[in-house]
Enzyme design. Structure first.
Site, mmCIF file in Angstrom:
data_model
loop_
_atom_site.group_PDB
_atom_site.id
_atom_site.type_symbol
_atom_site.label_atom_id
_atom_site.label_comp_id
_atom_site.label_asym_id
_atom_site.label_seq_id
_atom_site.Cartn_x
_atom_site.Cartn_y
_atom_site.Cartn_z
ATOM 1 N N SER A 41 0.806 -1.219 0.000
ATOM 2 C CA SER A 41 0.000 0.000 0.000
ATOM 3 C C SER A 41 0.837 1.266 0.000
ATOM 4 O O SER A 41 0.362 2.322 -0.407
ATOM 5 C CB SER A 41 -0.937 -0.004 1.205
ATOM 6 O OG SER A 41 -1.755 -1.156 1.196
ATOM 7 N N HIS A 49 11.605 1.610 7.131
ATOM 8 C CA HIS A 49 12.478 2.198 6.116
ATOM 9 C C HIS A 49 11.951 3.590 5.804
ATOM 10 O O HIS A 49 10.746 3.773 5.559
ATOM 11 C CB HIS A 49 12.458 1.309 4.875
ATOM 12 C CG HIS A 49 12.826 1.982 3.598
ATOM 13 N ND1 HIS A 49 14.056 2.541 3.380
ATOM 14 C CD2 HIS A 49 12.113 2.175 2.449
ATOM 15 C CE1 HIS A 49 14.086 3.054 2.158
ATOM 16 N NE2 HIS A 49 12.921 2.856 1.579
ATOM 17 N N TYR A 64 17.715 6.519 -2.758
ATOM 18 C CA TYR A 64 17.092 6.445 -4.073
ATOM 19 C C TYR A 64 16.049 7.556 -4.194
ATOM 20 O O TYR A 64 15.558 8.096 -3.186
ATOM 21 C CB TYR A 64 16.478 5.072 -4.341
ATOM 22 C CG TYR A 64 15.311 4.686 -3.457
ATOM 23 C CD1 TYR A 64 14.004 5.115 -3.740
ATOM 24 C CD2 TYR A 64 15.494 3.873 -2.346
ATOM 25 C CE1 TYR A 64 12.933 4.752 -2.946
ATOM 26 C CE2 TYR A 64 14.422 3.499 -1.536
ATOM 27 C CZ TYR A 64 13.157 3.947 -1.840
ATOM 28 O OH TYR A 64 12.092 3.584 -1.049
ATOM 29 N N VAL A 90 8.628 -10.778 -0.118
ATOM 30 C CA VAL A 90 8.678 -10.549 -1.567
ATOM 31 C C VAL A 90 8.378 -9.082 -1.825
ATOM 32 O O VAL A 90 7.301 -8.599 -1.472
ATOM 33 C CB VAL A 90 7.655 -11.434 -2.308
ATOM 34 C CG1 VAL A 90 7.774 -11.220 -3.813
ATOM 35 C CG2 VAL A 90 7.842 -12.898 -1.943
ATOM 36 N N ASP A 124 24.323 -32.658 -5.691
ATOM 37 C CA ASP A 124 25.155 -33.851 -5.846
ATOM 38 C C ASP A 124 25.473 -34.403 -4.464
ATOM 39 O O ASP A 124 25.558 -33.682 -3.481
ATOM 40 C CB ASP A 124 26.420 -33.568 -6.652
ATOM 41 C CG ASP A 124 27.337 -32.538 -6.006
ATOM 42 O OD1 ASP A 124 26.902 -31.836 -5.066
ATOM 43 O OD2 ASP A 124 28.489 -32.408 -6.447
#
Length: 817
Positions: free
Chosen positions: A46, A224, A258, A357, A550
């Site tokens: 949101s 943040h 940013y 995510v 492996d």
């Protein structure tokens, strides 16, 4: 045909993307519920700024971000765009960052991401607000851009609804209903919803939700900072209300910043402040500590933003005439390694997780989950974000907080491939740890184990090597990090004398029971139905024939096997396939210890200490025996990951220090030394040995990875067998030998022929035997030995030649003598 009933908990960007992906594949009985209103539910979606940058250190995450970018670009919404390809611009103000942008450019080129490296003047042409005197250059990626997250949510929800999905807001899930280890539904504040599958897409509430089903989801909700400037005169009238932004997303990662446009204002995001973990159990939709709009937007803390504003006005001088008009501390999820947490609960069939995510990878992760549910496996390799990738020690509250806080601090840092966790440390140590400290070991950490990288005690070996005319090229500042030339001396000494390697941190499982052999035969590619005392190298594949892992499997008794594996994801895979009849799977790593004794003199060191016949006839290559060394019970396996005569020696952890002392004392007359991981890595690449998860993943078949010898197509069916007959690989894992002795690469660099990128490096090491850097790279399958290639390393281009898979002793004469 009926399809499973799916309930997705969380109607943010992940839950709605998953509903869209599932219904597009024909699973239409999907219900999405959320405790908040639809579709501004109050979670991270949101308030997310919507930045999507495809380029990532992970090849898989780059692919998932690219999918998100292109999918959202095709969405339609009545209010306007869902994705705006404004492009992305990362600028460098330090040489270290400028090198890093060249490295990122290499990742982009090898993965098909459009990019340009720009001069300062070209950066200003893209972003006129920049001060060109402050920057050295930039990386521009034109297909990156802004996702309008809520519009993307609504557009996907609309498509899913048309196919039959339901979306219900203000519906809090209070309980998960289960029976006999399977999902049966959920209980909400208003009733019960039947379900065969429940997917946890609750965002930063995920850890609390996971506790309801006994699952630890290792994430920390972190605040943040995000701020809005006052309007900028130069941007007035440039962006229409509909367009919102036209400048590229700007990242000033040297200062953890940013920037994105909001009309004539800039939004500024900041990762340079102190970590601010948040107790989300105190948050609800009436919380007094959050802003009115939603619980995930906490009150702005201006003092934490002071440095960000100072640095912003330096980079973008026009900002100095304005101020921060408003801001908030928004909650996002951070994990111990920075990756998402995705997968199905092992003990509760039908309970899935898709957490931590971000918008960047949301559609890509949703596609992966849908493929895994419906097809049984995904189209991309998933080990980096697998739910079960974490060690037990990494799932404690203290470890999750410490490691996730480091992930927050490092979001925009220049990360070296061998950078180490700062905390917690010394959590898992082998019985040899004190002895290694006394010898000046420099430790690397992996899986919370302390692992010697090299030993300062071997400085004299290096001095002797150099004095004898052995030239070891000096490294540049980047490749010299977390490195010592002592490691070259250790590797050379192993080839010529004997060395002791601590192999304790390598994962070991014990499989036992009447059907243990049947299970291993089903899960692996090689034939394990051999005599007691056999040791077999084999692979585990996924259903599509890709290499999951492996293994080295030793048959200690008719129904007891010791399995050398690669980590918790292997345990999870085996555990999911345990048969109804008793087969016991135990992780015995911490209860045991292991030393690798390798080198031409290894037999002379060990033979006087054991009653076992160590001649080639007495204990052949790839055989094992349970015996004693002095008074210590051990299991000897005649295997060697460094390509020299020797044994892996296993014993109980309580005997470890005694074993070390015995071998080191007996080895003095044979010039025994301890050696570390860097030497080990260089020797295994000389020998052509691969590392699962690094050199090959589920993207690759055994043949393409050079491991076809470990597949027995004549044995009964095993997982992935039928798929192998249908897959055709156009690439192969090849070995490169660099022509410049001073050339060193570290992995993930692009490989070119005649100026065209054709592949990428996976791992590399400097060979003391050939006195050159060797590297593995995925390249077109039809390239022949001797072809010259170029490898871009930061701002340098190195040249290399394709060589044979095995660079040293291809006839195996040294290891079998």
């Amino acid at each position: 045909m009926s399809t499973p009933k799916v309930v997705i908990v969380g109607a943010g960007i992940v839950g709605t993307s998953l509903a869209d992906e599932l219904t597009a594949r024909g699973w239409t009985d999907v219900t999405v519920v959320d405790r908040g209103p639809l579709f501004a539910t109050g979670g991270s979606t949101s308030h997310a700024p919507g930045l999507v940058f495809a380029t990532n250190p992970s090849k898989t995450m780059t692919e998932l971000a690219s999918y998100t970018c292109e999918k959202f670009s095709a969405l339609t919404h009545p209010d306007g765009w869902c994705f705006n390809h404004v492009g992305g611009l990362e600028v460098a103000t330090t040489d270290l960052r400028w090198d890093d942008l060249h490295r990122k450019a290499g990742w982009a080129e090898s993965r098909g991401v459009d990019y340009e490296l720009l001069t300062p003047a070209e950066c200003v042409a893209k972003y006129p607000l920049l001060d060109p005197d402050l920057i050295l250059g930039g990386l521009y990626t034109p297909r990156d851009g802004l996702a309008k997250a809520l519009r993307a949510v609504e557009a996907q929800a609309a498509r899913a609804t048309e196919r039959g999905a339901r979306f219900v807001g203000h519906q809090e899930v209070v309980d998960v209903i289960e029976s006999n280890g399977s999902i049966r539904g959920v209980r909400t504040t208003t009733g019960t919803l039947d379900a065969d599958i429940v997917v946890c897409c609750t965002g930063f509430w995920g850890r609390e939700f996971g506790r309801r089903v006994g699952l630890t989801i290792p994430l920390v909700p972190m605040a943040h900072q995000y701020a809005y400037t006052t309007p900028l005169a130069s941007r007035k009238g440039v962006n229409s209300a509909l367009a919102e932004a036209s400048l590229p997303i700007l990242r000033h990662q040297d200062q953890d910043l940013y920037y994105r446009e909001h009309g004539d204002r800039l939004g500024i995001g900041y990762y340079g402040h102190r970590p601010m973990p948040t107790d989300v159990s105190a948050l609800d939709h009436e919380s007094t500590i959050s802003l009115e709009e939603m619980p995930s937007k906490l009150m702005f803390t201006p003092d934490d933003f002071a440095q960000a504003w100072e640095q912003s006005t330096r980079l973008l001088p026009e900002l100095a005439g304005g101020k921060v008009e408003e801001g908030f501390n928004g909650i996002f999820s951070f994990t111990p390694d920075g990756h998402s947490v995705v997968g199905e609960h092992r003990e509760l069939h039908g309970f899935w997780v898709a957490e931590a995510v971000w918008v960047t990878h949301s559609a890509g992760i949703a596609r992966t989950v849908a493929e895994s549910m419906i097809d049984g496996t995904a189209s991309v390799d998933t080990h980096e974000f697998d739910l079960y990738r974490f060690e037990e020690a990494g799932l404690t509250d203290d470890a999750i907080l410490a490691t996730s806080s480091q992930s927050f601090v490092e979001v925009y840092d220049v990360i070296h491939p061998h950078d180490q966790r700062t905390a917690p440390r010394q959590v898992r140590t082998s019985p040899f740890y004190d002895r290694q400290v006394e010898l000046g070991a420099e430790f690397w950490e992996a899986g919370f184990w302390e692992r010697p990288a090299w030993f300062e005690a071997n400085q004299g070996l290096l001095d002797d090597l150099v004095a004898g005319g052995f030239g070891i090229p000096e490294r540049d500042s980047w490749s010299a990090r977390h490195y010592s030339p002592i490691s070259v001396a250790e590797a050379a000494h192993t080839r010529n004398h004997v060395a002791l390697y601590d192999m304790t941190p390598l994962t070991r499982y014990e499989l036992s029971g009447p059907r243990a052999l049947d299970l291993l035969q089903q899960l692996t590619t090689n034939n394990l139905d051999k005599s007691v005392g056999s040791v077999t190298y084999t692979l585990m594949l996924d259903e599509k024939g890709g290499v999951r892992s492996d293994l080295t499997v030793a048959r200690l008794a008719d129904d007891v096997f010791q399995v050398g594996a690669n980590g918790p994801v292997d345990f999870d895979w085996i555990a999911r396939h345990l048969p109804a009849e008793p087969v016991t799977l135990r992780d015995i790593t911490g209860a045991t210890s292991c030393l690798g004794l390798w080198g031409p003199s290894a037999r002379e060191v060990l033979a006087p200490l054991t009653p076992t016949d160590l001649t080639n006839e007495g204990l052949k290559y790839f055989r094992c025996v349970q015996t004693t060394i002095g008074p210590i019970p051990v299991t000897l396996m005649r295997v060697s990951y460094v390509g020299e005569l020797g044994w892996e020696i296993y014993t109980g952890a309580e005997y470890g220090r005694g074993l070390w002392d015995l071998l080191m004392t007996a080895g003095q007359e044979h010039r025994i030394i301890p050696a570390g991981r860097i030497a080990f890595n260089a020797l295994r690449i000389e020998k052509g040995y691969r590392s699962a998860g690094t050199d090959m993943t589920t993207e690759h078949t055994p043949d393409a990875a050079g491991l076809g010898f470990a597949v027995r197509m004549g044995k009964d069916d095993f997982v992935g067998k039928s798929a192998l007959t249908e897959r055709v690989s156009t690439t192969r894992l090849r070995t490169l030998r660099f022509t410049d002795p001073a050339a060193v690469v570290l992995g993930k660099e692009p490989v070119s022929v005649a100026g065209a990128v054709i592949g990428y490096v996976t791992s590399a090491g400097w060979s003391p035997t050939l006195r050159a850097c060797l590297a593995y790279a995925w390249l077109p399958a039809d390239l022949e030995d001797g072809v010259e290639v170029s490898v871009a390393y930061q701002r340098t281009t190195y040249h290399a030649v394709l060589g044979p898979d095995v660079s040293v002793d291809p006839a195996m004469s040294r290891i079998r003598k």
